[in-house]
Design a protein around this motif. Structure first.
Motif, short mmCIF file in Angstrom:
data_model
loop_
_atom_site.label_atom_id
_atom_site.label_comp_id
_atom_site.label_asym_id
_atom_site.label_seq_id
_atom_site.Cartn_x
_atom_site.Cartn_y
_atom_site.Cartn_z
N ASN A 62 47.77 -9.71 26.37
CA ASN A 62 49.18 -10.03 27.09
C ASN A 62 49.44 -9.11 28.12
O ASN A 62 49.06 -7.76 27.69
N PRO A 63 49.99 -9.17 29.09
CA PRO A 63 50.20 -8.09 30.08
C PRO A 63 51.47 -6.88 29.72
O PRO A 63 52.17 -7.42 28.63
N ALA A 64 51.18 -5.88 30.12
CA ALA A 64 52.30 -5.10 29.53
C ALA A 64 53.54 -5.10 29.64
O ALA A 64 54.59 -4.93 28.86
N ASP A 98 55.49 -6.70 26.42
CA ASP A 98 55.48 -5.71 25.34
C ASP A 98 57.10 -5.58 24.82
O ASP A 98 58.06 -5.40 25.87
N GLN A 99 57.05 -6.06 23.55
CA GLN A 99 58.51 -5.87 22.97
C GLN A 99 58.89 -4.43 22.64
O GLN A 99 59.92 -4.13 22.94
N GLU A 100 58.01 -3.96 22.11
CA GLU A 100 58.03 -2.33 21.93
C GLU A 100 57.04 -1.72 22.80
O GLU A 100 55.83 -2.01 22.96
N ARG A 101 57.85 -0.67 23.64
CA ARG A 101 57.01 -0.10 24.72
C ARG A 101 56.53 1.29 24.33
O ARG A 101 57.37 2.24 24.21
N LEU A 146 49.55 -0.44 24.09
CA LEU A 146 49.84 0.86 24.85
C LEU A 146 50.21 0.35 26.36
O LEU A 146 49.81 -0.17 26.96
N THR A 147 51.49 0.40 26.41
CA THR A 147 52.18 -0.41 27.46
C THR A 147 51.84 0.52 28.97
O THR A 147 51.64 -0.18 29.93
N GLN A 148 52.29 1.68 28.88
CA GLN A 148 52.07 2.46 30.28
C GLN A 148 51.21 3.81 29.93
O GLN A 148 51.42 4.57 28.88
N THR A 159 48.54 -3.65 34.64
CA THR A 159 49.43 -2.79 35.04
C THR A 159 48.77 -1.91 35.56
O THR A 159 47.58 -1.85 36.26
N ALA A 160 49.33 -0.41 36.06
CA ALA A 160 48.69 0.25 37.07
C ALA A 160 48.88 1.76 36.15
O ALA A 160 50.31 1.92 36.12
N PRO A 161 48.24 2.72 36.36
CA PRO A 161 48.64 4.04 35.75
C PRO A 161 49.40 4.81 36.88
O PRO A 161 49.31 4.51 38.07
#
Length: 304
Positions: free
Chosen positions: A36-38, A41-44, A86-88, A189-191
């Motif tokens: 799933n895309p970041a 995320d429910q928990e970030r 890992l979201t971001q 996503t993007a760093p």
């Protein structure tokens, strides 16, 4: 996941200039994963990676940190095993010009010689004429040294030339870069890359602010990001200097908000100190744990 760790990371090329990233291939591998895309995320969860750059890597760096090669292997393994949660990722990068107050070329002695790396220069040294600003920046240099003492900051250390703009030493370590962009593609996503240390008149160990800066610059982009995540994990180089300073600055800013500071976890096996600072670094992180409620853990003990 369908992609193995070994398809992304060549551990034999960590901290090696022989490695080529092949980013298009890495992006293709990431896109092939059904994750799933970041944004969903429910928990970030945030990874704050401090200065994972070639010039801090043992065997190749001009300011090499012993243990950094193994740190990168452990960090990339942790990132791989936690990709789906890992979201971001935010990466800080030291970025310097040749003419900066902590580089040898800034200073000369009475004979016109530049200081050797790791020379300590104090305000009193300059008052006595032991060192002089070679570029005519005498008043600004004196003001900087004086304020370091007033504010009880680190003494000015002359560092080897490192992370110079446009050089390979300033680049992110190649295998870490591959995992960074695998994550970006897999999570859609993007760093975020945050450059620091470009003010020629000051040292900037921490990601938030310089040691002394009369303009009082503060990196609110990072502080705002920290406040928006449920968990923040911190790793990088060197634990004794740039990582410790970054953590200190973040905690000082959120000192009255234990709910935020308690979200922070230090990945202690994904960072190493400069030689000679091992025990003091350990003691300072332990003091921060007690004061602010941060967590200090090995990466192998953290599963998101």
């Amino acid at each position: 996941m369908n992609t193995t760790y070994q398809q992304i990371i060549d551990v034999n090329h960590i901290a090696s200039y022989k490695s080529v990233e092949h980013i298009p291939d890495i992006l293709a591998l990431g896109r092939s994963e059904n994750i799933n895309p970041a944004s969903q995320d429910q928990e970030r969860n945030l990874l704050l990676a401090i200065d994972v750059q070639n010039d801090f890597m043992e065997s190749i760096g001009s300011l090499a940190v012993p243990g950094s090669k193994d740190d990168v292997q452990r960090l990339t393994k942790w990132m791989y095993h936690n990709i789906a949660s890992l979201t971001q990722i935010i990466c800080s990068l030291d970025c310097h010009s040749l003419m900066q107050v902590f580089h040898p070329v800034w200073w000369i002695d009475r004979e016109g010689n530049h200081p050797s790396p790791f020379t300590i220069i104090t305000y009193e040294d300059v008052v006595q004429g032991i060192w002089t600003a070679a570029n005519g920046e005498h008043d600004r240099s004196m003001d900087y040294l004086h304020n370091l003492e007033i504010e009880n900051k680190k003494n000015l250390c002359i560092w080897p030339y490192h992370c110079l703009e446009g050089t390979v030493g300033a680049k992110l370590e190649s295998q870490f870069t591959k995992m960074l962009y695998f994550h970006a593609a897999a999570r859609s996503t993007a760093p975020r890359l945050i450059y620091k240390g470009q003010n020629p008149y000051s040292e900037m160990y921490g990601i938030i602010k310089a040691e002394y800066d009369p303009e009082h610059y503060i990196n609110f982009e990072v502080l705002n990001a920290v406040s928006q995540y449920d968990s923040i994990y911190i790793a990088g180089q060197a634990s004794s200097h740039c990582v410790l300073a970054s953590v200190n600055q973040i905690l000082e800013y959120f000192a009255d908000n234990r709910e935020i500071t308690s979200r922070i976890t230090i990945l202690e096996d994904c960072m190493s100190p400069i030689t000679g600072f091992e025990e003091s670094t350990k003691q300072q992180f332990e003091a921060l744990r007690k004061q602010y409620g941060i967590h200090i853990c090995k990466s192998t003990d953290i599963n998101l």
